[in-house]
Design a protein around this motif. Sequence first.
Motif, mmCIF file in Angstrom:
data_model
loop_
_atom_site.group_PDB
_atom_site.id
_atom_site.type_symbol
_atom_site.label_atom_id
_atom_site.label_comp_id
_atom_site.label_asym_id
_atom_site.label_seq_id
_atom_site.Cartn_x
_atom_site.Cartn_y
_atom_site.Cartn_z
ATOM 1 N N SER A 3 9.436 -132.926 13.235
ATOM 2 C CA SER A 3 8.461 -133.079 12.157
ATOM 3 C C SER A 3 7.298 -132.099 12.272
ATOM 4 O O SER A 3 6.366 -132.163 11.504
ATOM 5 C CB SER A 3 7.928 -134.509 12.137
ATOM 6 N N THR A 4 7.351 -131.215 13.255
ATOM 7 C CA THR A 4 6.310 -130.202 13.377
ATOM 8 C C THR A 4 6.961 -128.851 13.622
ATOM 9 O O THR A 4 8.172 -128.745 13.757
ATOM 10 C CB THR A 4 5.352 -130.493 14.556
ATOM 11 N N PHE A 5 6.124 -127.862 13.704
ATOM 12 C CA PHE A 5 6.613 -126.514 14.004
ATOM 13 C C PHE A 5 6.442 -126.192 15.489
ATOM 14 O O PHE A 5 6.302 -125.044 15.858
ATOM 15 C CB PHE A 5 5.858 -125.500 13.149
ATOM 16 N N SER A 6 6.457 -127.202 16.334
ATOM 17 C CA SER A 6 6.211 -126.984 17.755
ATOM 18 C C SER A 6 7.364 -126.279 18.461
ATOM 19 O O SER A 6 7.148 -125.578 19.443
ATOM 20 C CB SER A 6 5.900 -128.307 18.455
ATOM 21 N N VAL A 7 8.577 -126.446 17.980
ATOM 22 C CA VAL A 7 9.726 -125.760 18.584
ATOM 23 C C VAL A 7 9.784 -124.353 18.005
ATOM 24 O O VAL A 7 9.819 -124.168 16.792
ATOM 25 C CB VAL A 7 11.036 -126.528 18.303
ATOM 26 N N ASP A 73 1.274 -126.429 13.791
ATOM 27 C CA ASP A 73 1.077 -126.472 12.334
ATOM 28 C C ASP A 73 1.660 -125.260 11.630
ATOM 29 O O ASP A 73 1.511 -125.118 10.420
ATOM 30 C CB ASP A 73 -0.405 -126.611 11.994
ATOM 31 N N ARG A 74 2.310 -124.369 12.366
ATOM 32 C CA ARG A 74 2.947 -123.205 11.754
ATOM 33 C C ARG A 74 4.023 -122.663 12.684
ATOM 34 O O ARG A 74 3.951 -122.821 13.892
ATOM 35 C CB ARG A 74 1.940 -122.111 11.414
ATOM 36 N N VAL A 91 7.684 -113.469 9.858
ATOM 37 C CA VAL A 91 7.906 -114.480 8.826
ATOM 38 C C VAL A 91 7.197 -115.745 9.282
ATOM 39 O O VAL A 91 7.115 -116.020 10.483
ATOM 40 C CB VAL A 91 9.410 -114.744 8.564
ATOM 41 N N VAL A 92 6.693 -116.510 8.294
ATOM 42 C CA VAL A 92 5.851 -117.660 8.625
ATOM 43 C C VAL A 92 6.200 -118.847 7.739
ATOM 44 O O VAL A 92 6.326 -118.706 6.519
ATOM 45 C CB VAL A 92 4.352 -117.313 8.413
ATOM 46 N N LEU A 93 6.323 -120.012 8.355
ATOM 47 C CA LEU A 93 6.329 -121.293 7.663
ATOM 48 C C LEU A 93 5.054 -121.999 8.104
ATOM 49 O O LEU A 93 4.793 -122.120 9.306
ATOM 50 C CB LEU A 93 7.545 -122.145 8.024
ATOM 51 N N ALA A 94 4.261 -122.480 7.155
ATOM 52 C CA ALA A 94 2.998 -123.147 7.503
ATOM 53 C C ALA A 94 2.613 -124.115 6.394
ATOM 54 O O ALA A 94 3.293 -124.211 5.371
ATOM 55 C CB ALA A 94 1.896 -122.112 7.727
ATOM 56 N N GLY A 95 1.494 -124.793 6.601
ATOM 57 C CA GLY A 95 1.030 -125.745 5.601
ATOM 58 C C GLY A 95 1.897 -126.989 5.540
ATOM 59 O O GLY A 95 2.120 -127.545 4.477
ATOM 60 N N TRP A 96 2.365 -127.448 6.691
ATOM 61 C CA TRP A 96 3.257 -128.593 6.788
ATOM 62 C C TRP A 96 2.651 -129.814 6.100
ATOM 63 O O TRP A 96 1.544 -130.234 6.401
ATOM 64 C CB TRP A 96 3.526 -128.892 8.256
#
Length: 190
Positions: A3-7, A73-74, A91-96
Amino acid sequence: MTSTFSVKPTLEGELVTLRPIRAEDADLIDAIIRADDEIARLTGSVGSRDEQPEGMPLERLREIYGEWAEAEDRLVLGVVDRASGDLVGEVVLAGWDEANRSCWFRTLIGAAGRGRGLGTEATRLIVDHGFRELGLHRITLEVYDFNPRARHVYEKVGFVHEGTGRDALLFDGAWVDVHYMAMLESDPRA
């Protein structure tokens, strides 16, 4: 599914490897941005062709990239050209948004990585990871009207145009629209 971007995964494609960003990558990303005026224009970071983007001290940029390397968080992944082994962008995924299983996407590909399908493959890899491994339902992005090359890539990958923000950016004395695009987990992907 997490559920997070921690991995911070490493994702392999035919043309690119996406690997976790590191603090020391800030030096090369900064050099890519400084060497390519088109990046500042296409991202709306400047208001004219003659304006230089505001620089950030490199030490602070390294701190930011170091924080991103561990952020929950990203997800920031470096785009490595497999042919040369060079880092050509990110490349970035953020704003979860956990409740809605959504986030936003952005990419930066320097001149050395353009025109060979690297950005398209990098976008496909991270979007697929977002849907399959992170359990995302929706990924959004924004692209300015004067960046049809990027919009073409996003459409090729499966993003759908959802609307236009009229006169969103004043550039060289003229107003430029921004296009809002998104992809759902149920949308067809290339």
